[in-house]
Design a protein around this motif. Structure first.
Motif, PDB file in Angstrom:
ATOM      1  N   LYS A  35       1.026  -1.254   0.446  1.00 56.11           N
ATOM      2  CA  LYS A  35       0.603   0.519  -0.130  1.00 56.11           C
ATOM      3  C   LYS A  35       0.780   1.034   0.114  1.00 56.11           C
ATOM      4  O   LYS A  35       2.057   0.835   0.670  1.00 56.11           O
ATOM      5  CB  LYS A  35      -0.983   0.342   1.412  1.00 56.11           C
ATOM      6  CG  LYS A  35      -0.039  -0.023   2.323  1.00 56.11           C
ATOM      7  CD  LYS A  35      -1.165  -0.351   4.027  1.00 56.11           C
ATOM      8  CE  LYS A  35      -0.326   0.049   5.144  1.00 56.11           C
ATOM      9  NZ  LYS A  35      -0.861  -0.846   6.394  1.00 56.11           N
ATOM     10  N   THR A 203       5.211  -6.258  10.180  1.00 54.45           N
ATOM     11  CA  THR A 203       6.450  -5.945  10.713  1.00 54.45           C
ATOM     12  C   THR A 203       7.215  -6.113  12.206  1.00 54.45           C
ATOM     13  O   THR A 203       8.415  -7.016  12.173  1.00 54.45           O
ATOM     14  CB  THR A 203       7.099  -4.740   9.896  1.00 54.45           C
ATOM     15  OG1 THR A 203       6.695  -4.928   8.626  1.00 54.45           O
ATOM     16  CG2 THR A 203       9.004  -4.802  10.208  1.00 54.45           C
ATOM     17  N   ARG A 218       1.997 -10.996   7.187  1.00 58.43           N
ATOM     18  CA  ARG A 218       1.538  -9.365   6.101  1.00 58.43           C
ATOM     19  C   ARG A 218       2.672  -8.347   6.604  1.00 58.43           C
ATOM     20  O   ARG A 218       2.060  -7.477   7.128  1.00 58.43           O
ATOM     21  CB  ARG A 218       0.577  -8.671   6.617  1.00 58.43           C
ATOM     22  CG  ARG A 218      -1.053 -10.140   6.642  1.00 58.43           C
ATOM     23  CD  ARG A 218      -2.403  -8.961   6.655  1.00 58.43           C
ATOM     24  NE  ARG A 218      -2.157  -8.146   7.968  1.00 58.43           N
ATOM     25  CZ  ARG A 218      -2.844  -8.617   8.640  1.00 58.43           C
ATOM     26  NH1 ARG A 218      -3.055  -9.861   9.221  1.00 58.43           N
ATOM     27  NH2 ARG A 218      -2.985  -7.612  10.020  1.00 58.43           N
ATOM     28  N   GLY A 220       5.002  -5.087   5.584  1.00 53.46           N
ATOM     29  CA  GLY A 220       5.354  -3.726   4.495  1.00 53.46           C
ATOM     30  C   GLY A 220       6.556  -3.399   5.316  1.00 53.46           C
ATOM     31  O   GLY A 220       8.333  -2.930   4.203  1.00 53.46           O
ATOM     32  N   THR A 221       6.854  -2.774   5.901  1.00 55.73           N
ATOM     33  CA  THR A 221       7.706  -2.633   5.838  1.00 55.73           C
ATOM     34  C   THR A 221       8.518  -2.728   5.748  1.00 55.73           C
ATOM     35  O   THR A 221       9.680  -1.733   5.612  1.00 55.73           O
ATOM     36  CB  THR A 221       7.724  -1.103   8.041  1.00 55.73           C
ATOM     37  OG1 THR A 221       6.340  -0.665   7.898  1.00 55.73           O
ATOM     38  CG2 THR A 221       8.668  -0.089   7.844  1.00 55.73           C
ATOM     39  N   ARG A 227       6.649   4.330   5.707  1.00 58.08           N
ATOM     40  CA  ARG A 227       5.633   4.544   4.376  1.00 58.08           C
ATOM     41  C   ARG A 227       5.303   6.285   4.608  1.00 58.08           C
ATOM     42  O   ARG A 227       5.290   6.691   5.579  1.00 58.08           O
ATOM     43  CB  ARG A 227       3.585   4.148   4.688  1.00 58.08           C
ATOM     44  CG  ARG A 227       3.856   2.723   4.299  1.00 58.08           C
ATOM     45  CD  ARG A 227       2.174   1.976   3.917  1.00 58.08           C
ATOM     46  NE  ARG A 227       1.762   2.204   5.355  1.00 58.08           N
ATOM     47  CZ  ARG A 227       2.511   0.632   6.555  1.00 58.08           C
ATOM     48  NH1 ARG A 227       3.130  -0.862   6.217  1.00 58.08           N
ATOM     49  NH2 ARG A 227       2.589   0.371   7.258  1.00 58.08           N
TER      50      ARG A 227
END
Ligand SMILES: *Cc1c(COP(=O)(O)O)cnc(C)c1O
Length: 231
Positions: A35, A203, A218, A220-221, A227
């Motif tokens: 995202k 994360t 899941r 992301g970072t 982000r």
């Protein structure tokens, strides 16, 4: 570090956590949560072997979908409005964020219309946080029975977004709760072919989540960096 380096680092930690827990690393799927990140960064992750990507906005999935390889499995992990289900029903591999009978109904209706079976997870607000979406722990069994009765839907398991924390150990109790709910549901439905997927761990806490049974994490970072929501 490059995205490829980040991915291999995360993968090595997944292996280590699986070792600790006596689990097979193949039973844990890494979802790269992309995202806010540009297609070029997703392509880098793809080139490094990622095939599972997580997004939390319908619009963003629609924009990225056509620009990236078709063997990507898109995971919808964010809050989903019933009127937007139709845009993603033939694009996403799994919807992790089903938290109401209304949403389950909408997914069922669109799935039947498109002649597909949609894999879903039920989102549970394990810590009872006001700021979070998700069914309460007490509601989950009933929501499961309802969703499982609908055509066009395959209920594969449960998902949670645990509280933000600097100390992953504080979330272990919440991951245990999610696992206990699915154990109960499976016991109740032992004659059916019931899902056992647990989408938990991000994360900051995915190793603890793996130790407690996560099958989807899941991240992301840890893959794409921080982000920036200001752009
Ligand atoms: C953003 C997001 C993630 C990834 O969070 P990181 O801390 O960056 O790994 C995971 N799950 C959901 C539902 C998210 O919205």
């Amino acid at each position: 570090m490059s995205i490829a380096d980040n991915i291999s680092y995360v993968r090595s930690r997944i292996s280590a956590a699986c070792n600790t827990a006596g689990r097979n690393a193949d039973d844990v799927t890494l979802i790269a949560v992309s995202k806010t990140k540009p297609v070029s960064m997703l392509q880098e992750a793809y080139d490094a072997g990622c095939r599972d990507f997580g997004e939390n906005k319908v619009q963003e999935i629609m924009e990225k979908y056509d620009k990236l390889p078709s063997d990507i499995r898109w995971h919808m992990i964010g809050h989903l409005q019933t009127n937007k289900v139709k845009y993603i029903i033939d694009k996403v591999y799994m919807i992790h964020s089903v938290d109401s009978t209304r949403l389950a109904d909408a997914i069922s209706k669109e799935a039947v219309k498109h002649g597909v079976t949609m894999k879903i997870l039920l989102e549970v607000n394990v810590a009872g946080e006001d700021s979070k979406y998700g069914a309460s722990v007490d509601e989950t069994g009933e929501l499961w029975r309802y969703a499982a009765s609908l055509p066009g839907i395959e209920v594969c398991g449960l998902m949670t977004v645990a509280p933000y924390t600097d100390d992953p150990e504080t979330n272990r109790q919440h991951f245990v709760v999610l696992r206990d709910i699915i154990v109960d549901i499976n016991r109740e439905n032992k004659d059916n072919n019931i899902g056992v997927q647990l989408s938990m761990g991000m994360t900051g806490d995915y190793e603890v989540a793996i130790e407690e049974g996560a099958t989807y994490i899941r991240v992301g970072t840890g893959i794409f960096g921080e982000r920036d929501y200001s752009v």
